[in-house]
Design an enzyme around this catalytic site. Structure first.
Site, PDB file in Angstrom:
ATOM      1  N   ILE A 440       0.808  -1.216   0.000  1.00 45.28           N
ATOM      2  CA  ILE A 440       0.000   0.000   0.000  1.00 45.28           C
ATOM      3  C   ILE A 440       0.845   1.272   0.000  1.00 45.28           C
ATOM      4  O   ILE A 440       0.335   2.367  -0.213  1.00 45.28           O
ATOM      5  CB  ILE A 440      -0.983  -0.027   1.197  1.00 45.28           C
ATOM      6  CG1 ILE A 440      -1.833  -1.298   1.145  1.00 45.28           C
ATOM      7  CG2 ILE A 440      -1.901   1.176   1.219  1.00 45.28           C
ATOM      8  CD1 ILE A 440      -2.608  -1.501  -0.152  1.00 45.28           C
ATOM      9  N   HIS A 650      -6.420   4.093  -2.598  1.00 45.62           N
ATOM     10  CA  HIS A 650      -6.468   3.212  -1.430  1.00 45.62           C
ATOM     11  C   HIS A 650      -7.367   3.840  -0.374  1.00 45.62           C
ATOM     12  O   HIS A 650      -7.327   5.042  -0.141  1.00 45.62           O
ATOM     13  CB  HIS A 650      -5.061   3.003  -0.862  1.00 45.62           C
ATOM     14  CG  HIS A 650      -5.078   2.424   0.509  1.00 45.62           C
ATOM     15  ND1 HIS A 650      -5.435   1.119   0.764  1.00 45.62           N
ATOM     16  CD2 HIS A 650      -4.820   2.976   1.720  1.00 45.62           C
ATOM     17  CE1 HIS A 650      -5.386   0.904   2.069  1.00 45.62           C
ATOM     18  NE2 HIS A 650      -5.023   2.012   2.673  1.00 45.62           N
ATOM     19  N   HIS A 703      -2.629  -4.318  11.321  1.00 45.09           N
ATOM     20  CA  HIS A 703      -2.764  -3.571  12.566  1.00 45.09           C
ATOM     21  C   HIS A 703      -2.159  -4.291  13.762  1.00 45.09           C
ATOM     22  O   HIS A 703      -2.109  -3.729  14.840  1.00 45.09           O
ATOM     23  CB  HIS A 703      -4.238  -3.250  12.834  1.00 45.09           C
ATOM     24  CG  HIS A 703      -4.833  -2.414  11.738  1.00 45.09           C
ATOM     25  ND1 HIS A 703      -5.451  -2.978  10.650  1.00 45.09           N
ATOM     26  CD2 HIS A 703      -4.860  -1.087  11.548  1.00 45.09           C
ATOM     27  CE1 HIS A 703      -5.853  -2.014   9.832  1.00 45.09           C
ATOM     28  NE2 HIS A 703      -5.507  -0.854  10.360  1.00 45.09           N
TER      29      HIS A 703
HETATM   30  N1  GLN Z   1       0.277   5.052   1.338  1.00 43.36           N
HETATM   31  C1  GLN Z   1      -0.010   5.167   2.726  1.00 43.36           C
HETATM   32  C2  GLN Z   1       0.823   4.179   3.522  1.00 43.36           C
HETATM   33  O1  GLN Z   1       1.053   3.122   3.034  1.00 43.36           O
HETATM   34  C3  GLN Z   1      -1.462   4.944   3.014  1.00 43.36           C
HETATM   35  C4  GLN Z   1      -1.786   5.131   4.471  1.00 43.36           C
HETATM   36  C5  GLN Z   1      -3.262   5.109   4.772  1.00 43.36           C
HETATM   37  O2  GLN Z   1      -4.035   4.616   4.025  1.00 43.36           O
HETATM   38  N2  GLN Z   1      -3.657   5.644   5.888  1.00 43.36           N
HETATM   39  O3  GLN Z   1       1.242   4.421   4.614  1.00 43.36           O
HETATM   40 ZN    ZN Z   2      -4.902   2.432   4.621  1.00 43.94          ZN
END
Ligand code: GLN
Ligand code: ZN
Length: 763
Positions: A440, A650, A703
């Site tokens: 991500i 995202h 998490h």
């Molecule tokens: N690109 C960000 C990360 O990977 C996305 C964080 C988020 O969605 N809060 O940290």
């Molecule tokens: Zn996120």
């Protein structure tokens, strides 16, 4: 009679004293007695602020150790039985058990407080819930106030709001069934408060600003009739006086309900509900106190005191008693502007934090009492406020001609071709395997990375040295991703302290305070950027890092940006333009960055919008307008690229059921969402809607430090394949990895890659 009060005050302290006290206690570095001492010192300081501003009463009950809903849950004796509290266990220990969990029990769920960035702890109810009320914490606080010679007004979540915000642990259980017992518990809390000398109690019922089902409206009416009957709470009787407080929005269809409650007073939010002021004044009997929330408790700007004064003068003609207050609790603004020594003028002069807002109340009350013949002191204060506000609004940075010209002639917010045509070109360009793997954006923010940033900020290393260390972190992340065999790589975001601050610091029109902390939950604070003027991007913000990272690998490197809606949502925003227009300005800045990334050879660009859903207005009838402008802002930022450039987005959640058309209308080529904790259940919305583009439902809950094994991720992927065809399915974690360590990260990603390979082989 005119009185001033506040609905609540920031807990965290001007220098985040409460955060540090909590963290020291949790780390075992201080005792409960020391923690209680810190609480008391800070409480007295908050009261001092309130007293110095001449408030007619100070607040009690608002300074919850962690959260005010959890405090109410404990007061009601309604903590879930699963916590198994011992009779001798202290209030602090119980409060923190609910907030942080115990060795055997997870904490209460944390969720957003209305449309703020504060989070409360959700009460858990079931048919076996019993109440065992105990007002001792409030009684102790009232005693403290009395000792100081202060009149205190306890502030409690109202019974309907507390119940509404709770969740049922038993299927099909109607929480309203608990209302009679709950009201009885409230009575048993309120009576002793009255006996201890509290003349007024404020019961917060912000759910009056929501769309309420009829049964809840009826329940509210009946509940207050019963409370009034039992407590003799009506104005004019000798009983305890209740002030029902509503905020965060206009009352709309709840206006008659709110005005008709048989209580002694009603507080209304006259910032967001300004249009209703005259209605409320007309409907609310003159025997009731009207508390007018005229000072904006949700923003950091000085108010227009002339307008507020005119409004208050009008309300006064109603005849009843008038109180002046902030629109809501001041919990949502920082404590003290005076601490800021680096804010540029005229913006600092145009701002007001909690302490300054109390000052505004005082001047308003003063002016109102003086009538037409203002004293020189009052006239001077009002004039200074007027000038400060005008200077801010007149600053050249509020209107940048080049930007306004672009806003007046916005480009089309649609991609050149539809998704199918784009997907074909992107497939040809990137030649990815089926079920491509990616992450991500962020990789572990190691101690080394943080140390480099801190050293650079302190001036101990120069820019060249700092950038070298960032490049090292990036190349490490790229190397590890290649070793792991991921298909689409990221640079890891080592250079970013925070996904909003990083961009805010590089945009013109955005400033950062030094101490402008606001509580998010417990000891967690955020320092929101302040969008004070027109937003411009003077130069590329991320291109050098992404281009460097792309140069290290043959694999596609995703550029990584924060989207316009999230930048807006997590900031304090100027009050002279609609939010929708500020969103467009941010969108243009992001659009420019997207185009620069494309020009630098970055073929995939992710625009994160984790705050897209939380921007939804409280009232459903306002949703569509929001989704329209927020969606347009996103598309504007994303649409200025070629067909073969792949746009990702995202979002860190996946309750999309009610906004699926708007999500699809964003038309991102790929969206990644959080789903692993719901066992892919939340992906159903995409299936049911027949979402047309590509999706990466998270298969690893990032998490916690737990490393899921390959079989678990495979199972989740197979479940996802029931809903999404393989050609449009991506494989990724739930969110960024910056809070994880490298060991867990590598182990989990290795499982993720092999899970993708195994499922690929089987499709
Ligand atoms: N690109 C960000 C990360 O990977 C996305 C964080 C988020 O969605 N809060 O940290
Ligand atoms: Zn996120």
């Amino acid at each position: 009679m005119i009185r001033t009060h506040t609905l609540g005050y920031p807990r965290i302290g001007p220098k985040r004293e409460w955060k540090f006290a909590l963290e020291a206690f949790w780390a075992g570095k201080s005792s409960e007695a020391e923690l209680a001492g810190s609480w008391r010192a800070l409480r007295l300081q908050q009261w001092d602020d309130q007293r110095q501003a001449g408030l007619d009463m100070v607040t009690a009950g608002d300074f919850a150790p962690y959260d005010h809903i959890a405090a109410m849950t404990l007061r009601l004796g309604a903590a879930p039985a699963r916590f198994g509290f011992e009779p001798g266990q202290s209030r602090w220990a119980r409060h923190f058990a609910l907030a942080r969990g115990t060795s055997s029990q997870p904490a209460l769920e944390l969720t957003k407080w209305f449309d703020t960035n504060y989070h409360y702890l959700v009460p858990e109810l079931d048919p076996a819930t019993r109440f065992a009320p105990d007002a001792q914490d409030l009684l102790d606080e009232l005693a403290l106030a009395r000792e100081r010679g202060l009149a205190a007004k306890p502030v409690l979540p109202g019974p309907l709001t507390w119940l509404w915000l709770s969740k049922s642990r038993a299927q099909g259980f109607d929480r309203l069934a608990l209302l009679p017992a709950l009201l009885d518990a409230y009575v048993r809390i309120l009576r002793p408060l009255h006996a201890a000398g509290a003349a007024w109690v404020q019961l917060d019922e912000p759910i009056l600003a929501l769309d309420l089902p009829d049964v809840w409206k009826d329940a509210m009416r009946a509940a207050y009739a019963q409370l009034a009957g039992t407590l003799g709470a009506q104005q004019g009787t000798a009983g305890l006086k209740l002030l029902v407080a509503t905020y965060f929005g206009p009352l709309e269809d709840n206006l008659d309900l709110a005005c008709g409650l048989p209580v002694a007073g009603l507080h209304v939010d006259l910032v967001r509900g300004l249009g209703e002021a005259a209605w409320v004044a007309e409907r609310l009997g003159a025997d009731k106190v009207l508390s007018a929330g005229v000072i904006d408790g949700r923003n950091v700007w000085r108010d227009d005191l002339d307008a507020a004064l005119a409004l208050l003068r009008g309300l006064r003609s109603r005849g009843g008693e008038l109180w002046i207050a902030p629109s809501c609790s001041l919990l949502h603004v920082p404590v003290d502007l005076d601490a800021e020594d680096e804010l540029p003028q005229p913006f600092k002069g145009g701002m007001a934090f909690a302490r300054q807002k109390l000052g505004e109340l005082q001047w308003l009350a003063q002016a109102l009492r003086e009538g037409d013949a203002l004293s020189p002191a009052t006239a001077t204060a009002l004039q200074a406020s007027r000038a400060a506000r005008a200077n801010r609004l007149a600053d050249a940075r509020m209107r940048r001609a080049e930007l306004r010209a672009r806003i007046a002639a916005l480009p089309c917010d649609q991609r050149a071709s539809g998704y199918a045509a784009r997907a074909a070109r992107q497939r040809a360009r990137f030649a990815l395997p089926l079920l491509p793997t990616t992450t991500i954006g962020s990789f572990p923010q190691t101690a080394d990375i943080r140390a480099a940033r801190a050293a650079f900020k302190r001036g101990e290393i120069d820019l060249a040295a700092y950038e070298r260390r960032m490049r090292e972190a990036i190349s490490l992340a790229v190397r590890k991703q290649e070793e792991l065999g991921l298909d689409v790589l990221v640079h890891g975001e080592a250079e970013r302290n925070d996904m909003v601050e990083y961009f805010g610091e590089q945009l013109e029109g955005v400033l950062f305070t030094r101490y402008g902390w606001v509580q998010s939950y417990g000891s967690r604070c955020v320092k929101p950027p302040v969008i004070f003027g027109d937003v411009l991007r003077p130069k590329p913000m991320t291109v050098q890092w992404s281009a460097y990272a792309q140069g290290l690998t043959q694999k596609p490197m995703k550029g990584m940006l924060t989207g316009p809606v999230t930048l807006l949502q997590w900031a304090f925003v100027r009050d002279d333009l609609p939010r929708s227009e500020v969103a467009l300005q941010l969108a243009l800045a992001v659009r420019d960055e997207v185009q620069d990334l494309e020009a630098a050879g970055i073929g995939m660009i992710q625009i994160d919008e984790p705050a897209f859903r939380e921007g939804l207005p409280l009232r459903q009838r306002n949703w569509q307008a929001y989704l329209d402008w927020a969606g347009r802002a996103f598309r504007l930022s994303a649409s200025g690229v070629r067909d073969d450039t792949q746009i990702h987005t995202h979002m860190c959640y996946s309750e999309f059921n009610d906004i699926m058309p708007a999500i699809a209308a964003l038309d991102a080529d790929v969206i990644s969402i959080e789903t692993s904790r719901s066992d892919m259940e939340l992906l159903q919305a995409f299936g049911a809607f027949q979402y047309p583009n590509e999706i990466g439902p998270g298969v690893w809950d990032i998490h916690s430090p737990r490393v899921p094994d390959q079989a678990e991720m495979e199972r989740l992927l197979r479940k996802a394949l029931d809903v999404i065809p393989a050609e449009r399915l991506w494989v990724n974690p739930d969110c960024g990895l910056k809070t994880r360590g490298w060991a867990e990260t590598e182990a989990a990603l290795a499982h993720l890659v092999s899970a993708a390979k195994a499922v690929r082989a089987g499709t």
